[in-house]
Scaffold this motif. Structure first.
Motif, PDB file in Angstrom:
ATOM      1  N   TYR A  94       0.830  -1.205   0.000  1.00  0.00           N
ATOM      2  CA  TYR A  94       0.000   0.000   0.000  1.00  0.00           C
ATOM      3  C   TYR A  94       0.866   1.256   0.000  1.00  0.00           C
ATOM      4  CZ  TYR A  94      -3.038   3.675   1.838  1.00  0.00           C
ATOM      5  OH  TYR A  94      -3.695   4.855   2.039  1.00  0.00           O
ATOM      6  N   GLN A  95       1.919   1.251   0.816  1.00  0.00           N
ATOM      7  CA  GLN A  95       2.805   2.414   0.840  1.00  0.00           C
ATOM      8  C   GLN A  95       3.540   2.576  -0.484  1.00  0.00           C
ATOM      9  OE1 GLN A  95       2.873   4.652   3.281  1.00  0.00           O
ATOM     10  NE2 GLN A  95       1.332   3.476   4.418  1.00  0.00           N
ATOM     11  N   GLY A  96       3.869   1.455  -1.124  1.00  0.00           N
ATOM     12  CA  GLY A  96       4.487   1.527  -2.439  1.00  0.00           C
ATOM     13  C   GLY A  96       3.568   2.167  -3.465  1.00  0.00           C
ATOM     14  N   ILE A  97       2.281   1.816  -3.406  1.00  0.00           N
ATOM     15  CA  ILE A  97       1.302   2.412  -4.322  1.00  0.00           C
ATOM     16  C   ILE A  97       1.198   3.915  -4.078  1.00  0.00           C
ATOM     17  CG2 ILE A  97      -1.156   2.495  -4.897  1.00  0.00           C
ATOM     18  CD1 ILE A  97      -1.200  -0.555  -4.351  1.00  0.00           C
ATOM     19  N   LYS A  98       1.221   4.340  -2.818  1.00  0.00           N
ATOM     20  CA  LYS A  98       1.157   5.767  -2.497  1.00  0.00           C
ATOM     21  C   LYS A  98       2.357   6.515  -3.089  1.00  0.00           C
ATOM     22  CE  LYS A  98       0.275   7.220   1.604  1.00  0.00           C
ATOM     23  NZ  LYS A  98       0.310   7.359   3.086  1.00  0.00           N
ATOM     24  N   LEU A  99       3.551   5.930  -2.956  1.00  0.00           N
ATOM     25  CA  LEU A  99       4.740   6.585  -3.495  1.00  0.00           C
ATOM     26  C   LEU A  99       4.703   6.615  -5.026  1.00  0.00           C
ATOM     27  CD1 LEU A  99       7.408   5.084  -1.080  1.00  0.00           C
ATOM     28  CD2 LEU A  99       6.595   7.444  -1.127  1.00  0.00           C
ATOM     29  N   TRP A 100       4.229   5.542  -5.631  1.00  0.00           N
ATOM     30  CA  TRP A 100       4.093   5.512  -7.090  1.00  0.00           C
ATOM     31  C   TRP A 100       3.112   6.587  -7.554  1.00  0.00           C
ATOM     32  CZ3 TRP A 100      -0.390   4.182  -9.877  1.00  0.00           C
ATOM     33  CH2 TRP A 100      -0.209   4.049 -11.270  1.00  0.00           C
ATOM     34  N   ALA A 101       2.023   6.775  -6.787  1.00  0.00           N
ATOM     35  CA  ALA A 101       1.031   7.790  -7.141  1.00  0.00           C
ATOM     36  C   ALA A 101       1.603   9.198  -7.033  1.00  0.00           C
ATOM     37  CB  ALA A 101      -0.204   7.654  -6.255  1.00  0.00           C
ATOM     38  N   LYS A 102       2.628   9.358  -6.197  1.00  0.00           N
ATOM     39  CA  LYS A 102       3.306  10.656  -6.088  1.00  0.00           C
ATOM     40  C   LYS A 102       4.367  10.841  -7.166  1.00  0.00           C
ATOM     41  CE  LYS A 102       2.744  11.069  -1.053  1.00  0.00           C
ATOM     42  NZ  LYS A 102       3.463  11.174   0.250  1.00  0.00           N
ATOM     43  N   ARG A 103       4.427   9.901  -8.110  1.00  0.00           N
ATOM     44  CA  ARG A 103       5.371   9.930  -9.230  1.00  0.00           C
ATOM     45  C   ARG A 103       6.820   9.793  -8.787  1.00  0.00           C
ATOM     46  NH1 ARG A 103       2.651  11.391 -13.835  1.00  0.00           N
ATOM     47  NH2 ARG A 103       0.626  12.408 -13.538  1.00  0.00           N
ATOM     48  N   LEU A 104       7.038   9.082  -7.678  1.00  0.00           N
ATOM     49  CA  LEU A 104       8.408   8.798  -7.268  1.00  0.00           C
ATOM     50  C   LEU A 104       9.020   7.827  -8.273  1.00  0.00           C
ATOM     51  CD1 LEU A 104      10.260   9.567  -4.875  1.00  0.00           C
ATOM     52  CD2 LEU A 104       9.631   7.382  -3.824  1.00  0.00           C
ATOM     53  N   PRO A 105      10.197   8.131  -8.806  1.00  0.00           N
ATOM     54  CA  PRO A 105      10.787   7.269  -9.838  1.00  0.00           C
ATOM     55  C   PRO A 105      11.030   5.841  -9.332  1.00  0.00           C
ATOM     56  CG  PRO A 105      11.923   9.379  -9.735  1.00  0.00           C
ATOM     57  CD  PRO A 105      11.018   9.331  -8.542  1.00  0.00           C
ATOM     58  N   ILE A 106      10.733   4.870 -10.173  1.00  0.00           N
ATOM     59  CA  ILE A 106      10.956   3.469  -9.847  1.00  0.00           C
ATOM     60  C   ILE A 106      12.341   3.068 -10.327  1.00  0.00           C
ATOM     61  CG2 ILE A 106      10.240   1.103 -10.364  1.00  0.00           C
ATOM     62  CD1 ILE A 106       7.380   2.065 -10.409  1.00  0.00           C
ATOM     63  N   VAL A 107      13.104   2.435  -9.444  1.00  0.00           N
ATOM     64  CA  VAL A 107      14.443   1.950  -9.762  1.00  0.00           C
ATOM     65  C   VAL A 107      14.321   0.513 -10.272  1.00  0.00           C
ATOM     66  CG1 VAL A 107      16.734   1.439  -8.857  1.00  0.00           C
ATOM     67  CG2 VAL A 107      15.443   3.399  -7.965  1.00  0.00           C
ATOM     68  N   PRO A 108      14.781   0.224 -11.484  1.00  0.00           N
ATOM     69  CA  PRO A 108      14.673  -1.148 -12.005  1.00  0.00           C
ATOM     70  C   PRO A 108      15.338  -2.153 -11.068  1.00  0.00           C
ATOM     71  CG  PRO A 108      15.323   0.360 -13.753  1.00  0.00           C
ATOM     72  CD  PRO A 108      15.394   1.138 -12.470  1.00  0.00           C
ATOM     73  N   ARG A 109      14.716  -3.301 -10.919  1.00  0.00           N
ATOM     74  CA  ARG A 109      15.248  -4.341 -10.033  1.00  0.00           C
ATOM     75  C   ARG A 109      16.393  -5.071 -10.728  1.00  0.00           C
ATOM     76  NH1 ARG A 109      13.087  -9.831  -8.853  1.00  0.00           N
ATOM     77  NH2 ARG A 109      11.358  -9.295 -10.240  1.00  0.00           N
ATOM     78  N   PRO A 110      17.569  -5.066 -10.118  1.00  0.00           N
ATOM     79  CA  PRO A 110      18.704  -5.772 -10.730  1.00  0.00           C
ATOM     80  C   PRO A 110      18.552  -7.279 -10.575  1.00  0.00           C
ATOM     81  CG  PRO A 110      19.332  -4.916  -8.588  1.00  0.00           C
ATOM     82  CD  PRO A 110      17.932  -4.421  -8.846  1.00  0.00           C
ATOM     83  N   HIS A 111      19.354  -8.016 -11.331  1.00  0.00           N
ATOM     84  CA  HIS A 111      19.367  -9.467 -11.183  1.00  0.00           C
ATOM     85  C   HIS A 111      19.831  -9.833  -9.781  1.00  0.00           C
ATOM     86  CE1 HIS A 111      20.046 -13.711 -11.902  1.00  0.00           C
ATOM     87  NE2 HIS A 111      21.306 -13.567 -11.505  1.00  0.00           N
ATOM     88  N   HIS A 112      19.089 -10.710  -9.134  1.00  0.00           N
ATOM     89  CA  HIS A 112      19.459 -11.132  -7.783  1.00  0.00           C
ATOM     90  C   HIS A 112      20.373 -12.342  -7.854  1.00  0.00           C
ATOM     91  CE1 HIS A 112      19.294 -12.125  -3.582  1.00  0.00           C
ATOM     92  NE2 HIS A 112      18.719 -13.282  -3.827  1.00  0.00           N
ATOM     93  N   GLN A 113      21.583 -12.186  -7.332  1.00  0.00           N
ATOM     94  CA  GLN A 113      22.541 -13.283  -7.291  1.00  0.00           C
ATOM     95  C   GLN A 113      22.403 -14.002  -5.957  1.00  0.00           C
ATOM     96  OE1 GLN A 113      24.646 -14.327  -9.771  1.00  0.00           O
ATOM     97  NE2 GLN A 113      25.021 -16.064  -8.411  1.00  0.00           N
ATOM     98  N   PRO A 114      21.867 -15.225  -5.944  1.00  0.00           N
ATOM     99  CA  PRO A 114      21.690 -15.924  -4.669  1.00  0.00           C
ATOM    100  C   PRO A 114      23.020 -16.128  -3.943  1.00  0.00           C
ATOM    101  CG  PRO A 114      20.456 -17.006  -6.433  1.00  0.00           C
ATOM    102  CD  PRO A 114      21.353 -15.990  -7.081  1.00  0.00           C
ATOM    103  N   GLN A 115      22.980 -16.023  -2.638  1.00  0.00           N
ATOM    104  CA  GLN A 115      24.171 -16.260  -1.831  1.00  0.00           C
ATOM    105  C   GLN A 115      24.336 -17.762  -1.577  1.00  0.00           C
ATOM    106  OE1 GLN A 115      22.350 -13.562   1.169  1.00  0.00           O
ATOM    107  NE2 GLN A 115      24.474 -12.933   1.549  1.00  0.00           N
ATOM    108  N   GLU A 116      25.573 -18.150  -1.396  1.00  0.00           N
ATOM    109  CA  GLU A 116      25.844 -19.538  -1.055  1.00  0.00           C
ATOM    110  C   GLU A 116      25.183 -19.875   0.295  1.00  0.00           C
ATOM    111  OE1 GLU A 116      29.608 -22.601  -0.321  1.00  0.00           O
ATOM    112  OE2 GLU A 116      29.980 -20.498  -0.862  1.00  0.00           O
ATOM    113  N   ALA A 117      24.488 -21.011   0.320  1.00  0.00           N
ATOM    114  CA  ALA A 117      23.827 -21.536   1.516  1.00  0.00           C
ATOM    115  C   ALA A 117      22.619 -20.716   1.956  1.00  0.00           C
ATOM    116  CB  ALA A 117      24.809 -21.673   2.686  1.00  0.00           C
TER     117      ALA A 117
END
Length: 247
Positions: A222-245
């Protein structure tokens, strides 16, 4: 120095507060509750109440077919930390009616003599990913670590976390500050009272805040939707490199 370990299992009645100051201000607070447990003595509620709290290794780091302890020790070993047989206390959300979401789980690793060896902060995002931070905290429970994990679509992975994660006794006081040069654009705090996880306290907590893990997930979205509605720029999600274990 030995630390005073709390009684487990316990319920922690929490107030969780998020404050964002850059590039736009947004803050909110909500009530919830968490569990403080010994990973070797995970609570099993009476059959009629079991849907109110179950604990599953698959909700945390590592191999879901192994125990939480085995997985945590494997993670520590992969990071050059020898730890075996000491007490591990975990602050987390339990599964409630089959649902769980854990923005943050904390593991305090205690040696046999009661001294604290390290702390592991396990962070989940709303994309189903997880990342663990291995911390050597000072006597106040404070540590710094570079940010390595994408959590919010409005923050990249620059900066460092300044965490205070002291082992709770009768109360809990945790904080995480995202720090960048000249600013602290995000602060999260979690505080509350620690009470024994009696049947009465479990039922009262579940009635006061039904489906608490689901509420946390809804609040964040919900808070994310509020920030998006305020036109806060979205940062693209980078590739997630899983950690060992970890996963």
């Amino acid at each position: 120095m030995a630390v005073s370990a709390p009684i487990t299992p316990s319920i922690v009645h929490t107030a969780i507060r998020h404050v964002r100051t850059e590039p736009t201000r947004n803050e909110f607070e909500y009530r919830s509750y968490s569990w403080l447990v010994d990973v070797d003595e995970l609570p099993v509620l009476p059959r009629g109440l079991r849907a109110l709290a179950t604990f599953d290794a698959g909700d945390h780091l590592g191999d879901p077919d192994l125990s939480i302890r085995d997985n945590l020790e494997a993670y520590l070993a992969a990071n050059g930390v020898g730890f075996s047989g000491g007490r591990i206390l975990m602050l987390t959300n339990a599964r409630v009616f089959g649902h769980v979401f854990n923005p943050l789980s904390v593991f305090w690793c205690l040696n046999g003599d009661g001294t604290q060896q390290c702390v592991v902060a396990e962070v989940h995002n709303t994309y189903g990913e997880r990342h663990c931070y291995l911390l050597e905290t000072d006597l106040r429970g404070a540590a710094r670590t570079p940010k390595r994990f994408y959590v919010s679509p409005f923050n990249d992975v620059d900066g460092e976390y300044r965490m205070r994660l002291p082992l709770p006794d009768s109360s809990l006081h945790l904080s995480i500050v995202l720090a960048r040069e000249g600013q602290a654009p995000f602060v999260a705090t979690m505080s509350g009272d620690v009470v024994p996880a009696t049947t009465r306290h479990v039922i009262r907590s579940a009635l006061a805040i039904p489906l608490a893990p689901l509420r946390a997930a809804v609040q964040i979205r919900y808070q994310g939707i509020k920030l998006w509605a305020k036109r806060l720029p979205i940062v693209p999600r980078p590739h997630h490199q899983p950690q060992e274990a970890v996963q």
